[in-house]
Design an enzyme around this catalytic site. Structure first.
Site, PDB file in Angstrom:
ATOM      1  N   HIS A 202       0.874  -1.182   0.000  1.00  0.00           N
ATOM      2  CA  HIS A 202       0.000   0.000   0.000  1.00  0.00           C
ATOM      3  C   HIS A 202       0.904   1.222   0.000  1.00  0.00           C
ATOM      4  CE1 HIS A 202      -3.074   2.879   0.814  1.00  0.00           C
ATOM      5  NE2 HIS A 202      -2.601   3.171   2.011  1.00  0.00           N
ATOM      6  N   GLY A 238      -6.290   2.895  -0.661  1.00  0.00           N
ATOM      7  CA  GLY A 238      -6.046   4.133  -1.373  1.00  0.00           C
ATOM      8  C   GLY A 238      -7.058   4.470  -2.440  1.00  0.00           C
ATOM      9  N   PRO A 280      -9.744  -1.367   1.248  1.00  0.00           N
ATOM     10  CA  PRO A 280     -10.261   0.003   1.227  1.00  0.00           C
ATOM     11  C   PRO A 280     -10.536   0.522   2.626  1.00  0.00           C
ATOM     12  CG  PRO A 280     -12.021  -1.528   0.756  1.00  0.00           C
ATOM     13  CD  PRO A 280     -10.759  -2.360   0.874  1.00  0.00           C
ATOM     14  N   ARG A 282     -11.322   4.678   3.166  1.00  0.00           N
ATOM     15  CA  ARG A 282     -12.241   5.772   2.854  1.00  0.00           C
ATOM     16  C   ARG A 282     -13.304   5.366   1.828  1.00  0.00           C
ATOM     17  NH1 ARG A 282      -9.796  10.315   2.209  1.00  0.00           N
ATOM     18  NH2 ARG A 282      -7.703   9.501   2.465  1.00  0.00           N
ATOM     19  N   CYS A 351     -10.174  28.273  19.775  1.00  0.00           N
ATOM     20  CA  CYS A 351      -9.266  29.402  19.932  1.00  0.00           C
ATOM     21  C   CYS A 351      -8.001  29.146  19.108  1.00  0.00           C
ATOM     22  CB  CYS A 351      -8.930  29.587  21.411  1.00  0.00           C
ATOM     23  SG  CYS A 351      -8.030  31.118  21.750  1.00  0.00           S
TER      24      CYS A 351
END
Length: 429
Positions: A202, A238, A280, A282, A351
């Site tokens: 990968h 990927g 896989p 995402r 902040c």
């Protein structure tokens, strides 16, 4: 009703009212569409094994959902091993090949470049298969699990990624065993009494077929070096998803054909079946996920208008980490017709000057064309189901958001929002 022709307006997520979701569970809120996850799993049905890289989205309900689709799982920590087991995955595979003659698939694979002490203990205790990203892991595993079969994660000397921070190949990456050291690593494995049964490669996110052909060729060369003990090859992950309007989907058919040809050549060479995996992350969950957040202030800074919402980079870190683009839409509280779009920057409550969702790589503030929104209206950040909640934090002592799963229009809580008491649990005066 809202004018349907005005882009950037959203009333529903998978048939559930955005306003109802916000009113029921509060904001900021992660919402996942179960049917989208199922469709993405089925997109990859040609592969022998789909192995979900759960680091992308590790909620137990999502893990159980992909398990029900026949998807196996990758774990990169002791906690992810525990999550996989809790979601119903068996710790190890059956011993005999299936009716298709393929070697058994490991339900859980631990993939890492090191063993910390807890992860080594967990691997040994549960008998979990290991994908070794460094040679030192081999001796450490052999001391505790003599005779085990292992997978090698190989760094082919080159990488790819939408950001240098997501490039997992080449000299600039810590990941994997350097391709020129394979012969030495094989000797070390043989000396330690471990059998190399799998190869994994990968190199980062984003794909094109010419680039992937280089990856497949590199894996094939290493496979020949490993020899007939090899029973599984993994193309890694990927696979991209479209975030921006002009981005296109990966050529899944061409991707599979390329790797299947590699597998078949190795089968001819070795004289036995080889399991072909894809990993896989995402791709399975990104498009299923949404962050629902409420507009809490509208202000002008010189000529620029800002919408300030109650989600920050503590909720979704990808824009501040990578300059990542996420589609956005507005859900007005009222039923009044939608007003014309305007250019706005979208920021959060933290902040920090970097707490901007509409920023580019390098931290430059950008704007987005969105329908006019006021305080109390809702903003929906889309394609947020991968590397979203899993990278959330308690920065500024903000509680982690709730997570909700929508399935066939019905919704249910799959993680409760943190409370102030949760924030300080375990601390001592």
């Amino acid at each position: 009703m809202i004018a349907p022709s005005l882009p950037g307006l959203r009333r529903e997520i998978a048939g559930a009212s955005v306003v109802d979701l916000a009113d029921t569970y509060g904001t900021p809120l992660y919402v996942y569409d179960a049917d989208t996850v199922r469709r993405r799993c089925r997109d990859l049905a040609a592969w022998d094994t789909i192995r979900f890289a759960q680091k992308a989205c590790s909620n137990l309900a999502l893990l159980a959902l992909v398990r029900q689709e026949g998807v196996l799982v990758d774990a990169v920590s002791t906690g992810e091993i525990h999550r996989a087991l809790t979601a119903g995955y068996a710790p190890h595979a059956a011993r005999q090949p299936g009716p298709d003659g393929l070697p058994p698939a490991h339900p859980i694979v631990y993939t890492a470049d090191i063993f910390d002490r807890d992860s080594l203990d967990a691997v040994v205790r549960h008998g979990i298969h290991v994908n070794c990203g460094s040679a030192d892991m081999i001796e450490q595993l052999a001391e505790r699990m003599p005779g085990a079969a292992i997978t090698l994660r190989v760094n082919p000397g080159f990488g790819h990624g939408h950001s240098q921070k997501t490039n997992t190949g080449g000299e600039g990456s810590k990941h994997g065993i350097w391709h020129e050291e394979i012969a030495d690593v094989l000797r070390r494995a043989e000396w330690a009494g471990l059998q190399v049964s799998g190869l994994h490669m990968h190199i980062g996110s984003g794909t094109d077929l010419a680039h992937l052909a280089d990856v497949a060729g590199a894996l094939e060369r290493v496979a020949v070096e490993v020899g007939r003990t090899l029973t599984t090859i993994s193309a890694g992950g990927g696979l991209p998803v479209p975030y921006q309007p002009d981005e296109v989907r990966a050529d899944l058919s061409g991707y599979f054909t390329l790797w299947d040809a590699t597998r078949k050549r190795l089968e001819d060479r070795f004289g036995h079946r080889i399991r072909l995996e894809i990993e896989p992350g995402r791709y399975l969950t990104a498009e299923s996920g949404f962050v629902v957040t409420e507009v809490r202030a509208v202000k002008k800074q010189g000529s620029r208008k800002y919408l300030l919402v109650d989600a920050g980079f503590n909720t979704l870190a990808r824009p501040v980490l990578y300059g990542s683009y996420h589609p956005m839409s507005v859900c007005p509280r009222s039923e009044a017709p939608g007003q014309a779009a305007e250019e706005v920057a979208v920021g959060g409550p933290l902040c920090e000057s970097g707490d901007i969702f509409t920023q580019t790589d390098g931290g430059f503030v950008a704007t987005r064309s969105l329908p006019t929104a006021g305080v109390g209206d809702l903003l929906v950040i889309e394609v947020a189901g991968a590397y979203g909640f899993v990278m959330a934090s308690n920065y500024n002592s903000k509680p982690l958001p709730a997570e909700v799963l929508v399935d066939a229009g019905s919704h249910r809580l799959v993680r409760a929002r943190q409370t102030p008491e949760d924030l300080i649990r375990g601390e001592c005066l």
